[in-house]
Motif scaffolding. Structure first.
Motif, PDB file in Angstrom:
ATOM      1  N   LYS A 423      72.091  14.607  -4.479  1.00  0.00           N
ATOM      2  CA  LYS A 423      73.234  15.536  -4.324  1.00  0.00           C
ATOM      3  C   LYS A 423      74.304  14.982  -3.190  1.00  0.00           C
ATOM      4  CE  LYS A 423      70.680  18.378  -0.862  1.00  0.00           C
ATOM      5  NZ  LYS A 423      69.564  17.826  -0.807  1.00  0.00           N
ATOM      6  N   GLU A 424      73.591  14.052  -2.490  1.00  0.00           N
ATOM      7  CA  GLU A 424      74.606  13.535  -1.405  1.00  0.00           C
ATOM      8  C   GLU A 424      75.630  12.758  -2.058  1.00  0.00           C
ATOM      9  OE1 GLU A 424      71.281  13.314  -1.403  1.00  0.00           O
ATOM     10  OE2 GLU A 424      70.631  14.291   0.170  1.00  0.00           O
ATOM     11  N   ASN A 425      75.298  12.062  -3.187  1.00  0.00           N
ATOM     12  CA  ASN A 425      76.501  11.431  -4.004  1.00  0.00           C
ATOM     13  C   ASN A 425      77.446  12.093  -4.595  1.00  0.00           C
ATOM     14  OD1 ASN A 425      77.523   9.675  -6.036  1.00  0.00           O
ATOM     15  ND2 ASN A 425      76.016   8.188  -5.792  1.00  0.00           N
ATOM     16  N   SER A 426      78.536  12.213  -4.124  1.00  0.00           N
ATOM     17  CA  SER A 426      79.406  13.257  -4.691  1.00  0.00           C
ATOM     18  C   SER A 426      79.942  12.859  -6.119  1.00  0.00           C
ATOM     19  CB  SER A 426      80.914  13.017  -3.813  1.00  0.00           C
ATOM     20  OG  SER A 426      81.387  11.897  -3.980  1.00  0.00           O
ATOM     21  N   ASP A 427      80.018  11.637  -6.399  1.00  0.00           N
ATOM     22  CA  ASP A 427      80.031  11.542  -7.830  1.00  0.00           C
ATOM     23  C   ASP A 427      79.171  11.959  -8.843  1.00  0.00           C
ATOM     24  OD1 ASP A 427      82.609   9.764  -7.812  1.00  0.00           O
ATOM     25  OD2 ASP A 427      81.502   8.169  -6.964  1.00  0.00           O
ATOM     26  N   LYS A 428      77.758  11.716  -8.366  1.00  0.00           N
ATOM     27  CA  LYS A 428      76.530  12.070  -9.509  1.00  0.00           C
ATOM     28  C   LYS A 428      76.743  13.778  -9.327  1.00  0.00           C
ATOM     29  CE  LYS A 428      73.981   7.992  -9.689  1.00  0.00           C
ATOM     30  NZ  LYS A 428      72.416   7.441  -9.560  1.00  0.00           N
ATOM     31  N   LEU A 429      76.806  14.206  -8.197  1.00  0.00           N
ATOM     32  CA  LEU A 429      76.776  15.705  -8.039  1.00  0.00           C
ATOM     33  C   LEU A 429      78.101  16.586  -9.037  1.00  0.00           C
ATOM     34  CD1 LEU A 429      75.912  18.278  -6.905  1.00  0.00           C
ATOM     35  CD2 LEU A 429      77.383  18.008  -4.810  1.00  0.00           C
ATOM     36  N   ILE A 430      79.175  15.878  -8.847  1.00  0.00           N
ATOM     37  CA  ILE A 430      80.026  16.386  -9.778  1.00  0.00           C
ATOM     38  C   ILE A 430      79.877  16.286 -11.181  1.00  0.00           C
ATOM     39  CG2 ILE A 430      82.461  16.045 -10.378  1.00  0.00           C
ATOM     40  CD1 ILE A 430      82.241  17.702  -7.891  1.00  0.00           C
ATOM     41  N   GLU A 431      79.341  15.022 -11.492  1.00  0.00           N
ATOM     42  CA  GLU A 431      79.016  15.046 -12.880  1.00  0.00           C
ATOM     43  C   GLU A 431      77.873  15.841 -13.484  1.00  0.00           C
ATOM     44  OE1 GLU A 431      78.039  11.411 -16.222  1.00  0.00           O
ATOM     45  OE2 GLU A 431      77.126  11.117 -14.010  1.00  0.00           O
ATOM     46  N   GLN A 432      77.120  16.066 -12.406  1.00  0.00           N
ATOM     47  CA  GLN A 432      75.951  17.030 -13.039  1.00  0.00           C
ATOM     48  C   GLN A 432      76.301  18.605 -13.100  1.00  0.00           C
ATOM     49  OE1 GLN A 432      72.502  16.036 -10.642  1.00  0.00           O
ATOM     50  NE2 GLN A 432      72.524  13.820 -11.429  1.00  0.00           N
ATOM     51  N   ILE A 433      77.174  18.918 -12.238  1.00  0.00           N
ATOM     52  CA  ILE A 433      77.559  20.337 -12.132  1.00  0.00           C
ATOM     53  C   ILE A 433      78.543  20.657 -13.394  1.00  0.00           C
ATOM     54  CG2 ILE A 433      79.049  22.174 -11.014  1.00  0.00           C
ATOM     55  CD1 ILE A 433      78.216  20.765  -8.179  1.00  0.00           C
ATOM     56  N   LEU A 434      79.301  19.581 -13.515  1.00  0.00           N
ATOM     57  CA  LEU A 434      80.369  19.771 -14.742  1.00  0.00           C
ATOM     58  C   LEU A 434      79.629  19.738 -16.041  1.00  0.00           C
ATOM     59  CD1 LEU A 434      83.576  17.500 -13.860  1.00  0.00           C
ATOM     60  CD2 LEU A 434      83.119  20.117 -13.611  1.00  0.00           C
ATOM     61  N   MET A 435      78.565  19.002 -16.134  1.00  0.00           N
ATOM     62  CA  MET A 435      77.558  19.004 -17.345  1.00  0.00           C
ATOM     63  C   MET A 435      76.953  20.451 -17.441  1.00  0.00           C
ATOM     64  SD  MET A 435      75.986  15.008 -17.775  1.00  0.00           S
ATOM     65  CE  MET A 435      75.369  15.495 -19.281  1.00  0.00           C
ATOM     66  N   LEU A 436      76.507  20.826 -16.459  1.00  0.00           N
ATOM     67  CA  LEU A 436      75.700  21.932 -16.480  1.00  0.00           C
ATOM     68  C   LEU A 436      76.678  23.299 -17.037  1.00  0.00           C
ATOM     69  CD1 LEU A 436      73.157  23.914 -16.070  1.00  0.00           C
ATOM     70  CD2 LEU A 436      73.915  23.831 -13.544  1.00  0.00           C
ATOM     71  N   PHE A 437      77.849  23.246 -16.392  1.00  0.00           N
ATOM     72  CA  PHE A 437      78.764  24.394 -16.797  1.00  0.00           C
ATOM     73  C   PHE A 437      79.749  24.193 -17.893  1.00  0.00           C
ATOM     74  CE2 PHE A 437      77.335  25.640 -12.592  1.00  0.00           C
ATOM     75  CZ  PHE A 437      76.920  26.900 -12.732  1.00  0.00           C
ATOM     76  N   PHE A 438      80.040  23.049 -18.335  1.00  0.00           N
ATOM     77  CA  PHE A 438      81.048  22.706 -19.337  1.00  0.00           C
ATOM     78  C   PHE A 438      80.284  22.410 -20.702  1.00  0.00           C
ATOM     79  CE2 PHE A 438      84.985  21.201 -16.682  1.00  0.00           C
ATOM     80  CZ  PHE A 438      85.064  22.514 -16.132  1.00  0.00           C
ATOM     81  N   ALA A 439      81.149  22.716 -21.761  1.00  0.00           N
ATOM     82  CA  ALA A 439      80.362  22.588 -22.980  1.00  0.00           C
ATOM     83  C   ALA A 439      80.287  21.083 -23.334  1.00  0.00           C
ATOM     84  CB  ALA A 439      81.170  23.432 -23.873  1.00  0.00           C
ATOM     85  N   LYS A 440      81.422  20.385 -23.115  1.00  0.00           N
ATOM     86  CA  LYS A 440      81.515  19.003 -23.538  1.00  0.00           C
ATOM     87  C   LYS A 440      81.156  18.033 -22.043  1.00  0.00           C
ATOM     88  CE  LYS A 440      84.019  19.051 -27.893  1.00  0.00           C
ATOM     89  NZ  LYS A 440      84.946  18.486 -28.612  1.00  0.00           N
ATOM     90  N   SER A 441      80.758  17.015 -22.273  1.00  0.00           N
ATOM     91  CA  SER A 441      80.378  15.800 -21.089  1.00  0.00           C
ATOM     92  C   SER A 441      81.843  15.598 -20.570  1.00  0.00           C
ATOM     93  CB  SER A 441      80.041  14.553 -21.494  1.00  0.00           C
ATOM     94  OG  SER A 441      78.641  14.642 -22.360  1.00  0.00           O
ATOM     95  N   PRO A 442      82.035  15.787 -19.315  1.00  0.00           N
ATOM     96  CA  PRO A 442      83.070  15.603 -18.576  1.00  0.00           C
ATOM     97  C   PRO A 442      83.878  14.414 -18.795  1.00  0.00           C
ATOM     98  CG  PRO A 442      81.342  15.450 -17.142  1.00  0.00           C
ATOM     99  CD  PRO A 442      80.730  15.941 -18.296  1.00  0.00           C
ATOM    100  N   THR A 443      85.190  14.298 -18.605  1.00  0.00           N
ATOM    101  CA  THR A 443      85.982  13.001 -18.678  1.00  0.00           C
ATOM    102  C   THR A 443      86.076  12.587 -17.428  1.00  0.00           C
ATOM    103  OG1 THR A 443      88.092  14.401 -18.375  1.00  0.00           O
ATOM    104  CG2 THR A 443      87.406  14.150 -20.821  1.00  0.00           C
ATOM    105  N   ALA A 444      86.761  11.357 -17.182  1.00  0.00           N
ATOM    106  CA  ALA A 444      86.824  10.655 -16.012  1.00  0.00           C
ATOM    107  C   ALA A 444      87.759  11.456 -15.146  1.00  0.00           C
ATOM    108  CB  ALA A 444      87.278   9.361 -16.355  1.00  0.00           C
ATOM    109  N   ALA A 445      88.842  11.791 -15.974  1.00  0.00           N
ATOM    110  CA  ALA A 445      89.777  12.809 -15.327  1.00  0.00           C
ATOM    111  C   ALA A 445      89.348  14.055 -14.773  1.00  0.00           C
ATOM    112  CB  ALA A 445      91.174  13.109 -16.364  1.00  0.00           C
ATOM    113  N   GLN A 446      88.419  14.744 -15.440  1.00  0.00           N
ATOM    114  CA  GLN A 446      87.954  15.836 -14.972  1.00  0.00           C
ATOM    115  C   GLN A 446      87.146  15.595 -13.864  1.00  0.00           C
ATOM    116  OE1 GLN A 446      86.046  17.066 -18.711  1.00  0.00           O
ATOM    117  NE2 GLN A 446      87.539  18.963 -18.848  1.00  0.00           N
ATOM    118  N   LYS A 447      86.232  14.548 -13.876  1.00  0.00           N
ATOM    119  CA  LYS A 447      85.512  14.307 -12.625  1.00  0.00           C
ATOM    120  C   LYS A 447      86.218  14.107 -11.489  1.00  0.00           C
ATOM    121  CE  LYS A 447      82.752  11.451 -15.311  1.00  0.00           C
ATOM    122  NZ  LYS A 447      81.774  10.476 -15.669  1.00  0.00           N
TER     123      LYS A 447
END
Length: 493
Positions: A423-447
């Motif tokens: 969770k200290e890694n902002s890139d990985k944290l954002i990717e996992q939060i978006l994966m959890l709540f978004f229906a499709k894998s997040p795009t680079a722009a979304q991340k």
């Protein structure tokens, strides 16, 4: 053909399966499914639906109403008012009870299938006669117990279910005045759909269901247990009936509940024999709409026929159909991800699983979004799909999701973030939060967009320090989630 899904589950595959099969999940549950094959993952979700313990019942489930009409006239209105207050108080409590069960069940299809049958065999408590919540509870337990069981058995039991007897006026149906409501809906909404029966079939079927009662009053029909269906043989039509072109034999001397039950079994058997293909395709299309896509394409008709054949070949067992569907290449294909609009139940339970929100608040928001548990709009249930996101409900949902998040303390937000890897890694944290709540894998722009929301303009390397500061880190996580729930991607499934 419905080809099996061949590869092992990625995180995106696991999230898709859990999002469609349950109302709520977490990053820890998702990780436990990664690397499983579809057979073992789906088998677990199906097996847990049967083996999970039955929920603890509310305290009032065996408490009947007073027989108000036997009281002195001066006391009757007071007791009637008490009865109606109990009807609403206890049914509202039951709605909150079910929402909590939905949130707890992260490892089975039980709650999703229970809600499916509630929407199929629609019953509502807000009717003219007081619908005791104990009846709604017992119907809910019926759906839980048979959610993956035998459809024939489910039809036989729903025909004399206490809540159904109240809702479709079966408790008032007699041999001299058969009520046709259930007989009609049994064909039109529960088995064949419109166009596969005649008015004579409805009339003859109605005679089969005459005489059934259910008692909700402590001083009435004392020889029968409260809330259990029973037959008043004096009000049942024991004559023979012609149903879908087949005779249901009558009797002149053996006028018992056993014979009346056999009539129901015979009637259900006639439907499932003479209209087997129609019924199987009708139910399987509804399951397809529920789990895969609300608007099947023309080419999906062949796949639905495949499911229908499985249904018939397995003697109307529901579990093999759901298993075949959830294990299929089609179900896991990219084409069906993010094409469903979340139901209010999926939206509310899905987010409040992660945050501390009071039960009456959750229940009110779900109702206002258009899905009131135990009280669908009419006998056809919730229309769903785009009805879940109109110009009124979508802004309201965004507003309330934001309030849910804003109402959390900063320490609660920091604790919530602890479920994610690194969770200290902002890139990985954002990717996992978006994966959890978004229906499709997040795009680079979304991340990139949501990382800016999280960091508030600070460089990446500052995030670990921000996270250590509870007030700063918690506040930034709140702003991230409030921004995230505004996205249409959050509201898709």
């Amino acid at each position: 053909m419905l080809s099996p899904f061949a590869r092992t589950l990625s995180a995106a595959d696991a999230i898709h399966l859990l999002r469609r099969a349950t109302h709520a999940t977490s990053w820890a549950v998702i990780k436990s499914f990664v690397g499983k094959n579809s057979d073992s993952a789906v088998d677990m979700l199906l097996a847990n639906a049967s083996t999970n313990p039955k929920p603890t019942a509310p305290t009032w489930v065996n408490s009947g109403f007073k027989t108000w009409w036997k009281l002195p006239t001066a006391d009757q209105q007071k007791v009637v008012d008490e009865v109606y207050k109990r009807v609403y108080d206890e049914n509202y409590e039951l709605k909150r009870w079910w929402i909590e069960e939905m949130a707890k069940d992260t490892l089975s299809v039980r709650e999703k299938m229970t809600l499916f049958w509630h929407g199929h065999f629609t019953t509502k408590f807000a009717i003219d006669d007081p619908m005791h919540a104990a009846l709604m509870y017992r119907q809910n337990i019926l759906f839980r117990n048979l959610c993956l069981g035998n459809f024939r058995e489910l039809l036989e039991k729903i025909a004399i279910d206490g809540a159904m007897l109240f809702f479709l006026n079966g408790k008032d149906s007699t041999k001299t005045a058969p009520n046709e409501n259930f007989s009609r809906e049994l064909l039109e909404l529960y088995t064949t759909g419109i166009g596969h029966y005649t008015e004579d079939d409805v009339k003859e079927g109605a005679k089969v269901f005459t005489g059934w009662k259910v008692n909700i009053f402590t001083e009435e029909w004392k020889q029968y247990p409260l809330f259990q269906p029973f037959l008043n043989s004096e009000e049942h039509d024991f004559n023979s009936k012609i149903y879908l072109g087949q005779t249901i034999p009558g009797t002149s001397n053996n006028k018992t509940e056993v014979i009346a039950l056999q009539e129901i079994k015979t009637l259900i058997g006639i439907i499932l024999t003479r209209k087997a293909e129609v019924v199987s395709e009708f139910i399987c299309e509804k399951l397809f709409r529920y789990f895969v896509y609300s608007k099947p394409e023309d080419e999906d008709a062949t796949l639905i026929k495949t499911l229908a054949k499985t249904f018939r070949d397995n003697n109307w067992e529901i579990k093999p159909v759901v298993s075949q569907l959830l294990k299929s290449d089609l179900f896991f294909s990219e084409a069906v991800r993010g094409v469903q609009i979340k139901t209010p139940a999926e939206t509310i339970v899905g987010i409040t699983k992660h945050f501390d929100v009071k039960g009456d608040w959750k229940e009110w928001v779900m109702l206002t979004m258009g899905q009131e548990l135990l009280n669908p709009p009419n006998v056809a249930g919730w229309p769903g799909y785009r009805k879940w996101a109109d110009t009124r409900t979508f802004p309201f949902a965004v507003q309330q999701m934001g309030y849910f998040v804003w109402n959390q303390t900063n320490p609660q937000m920091i604790a919530w973030a602890g479920q994610f890897d690194e969770k200290e890694n902002s890139d990985k944290l954002i990717e996992q939060i978006l994966m959890l709540f978004f229906a499709k894998s997040p795009t680079a722009a979304q991340k990139e967009k949501y990382k800016k929301e999280l960091l508030g303009g600070s460089p990446d390397y500052e995030w670990p320090n921000m996270l250590k500061n509870t007030e700063v880190g918690g506040f930034r996580l709140k702003l991230l989630m409030i921004s995230l729930v505004k996205s249409p991607d959050f509201h898709l499934c």
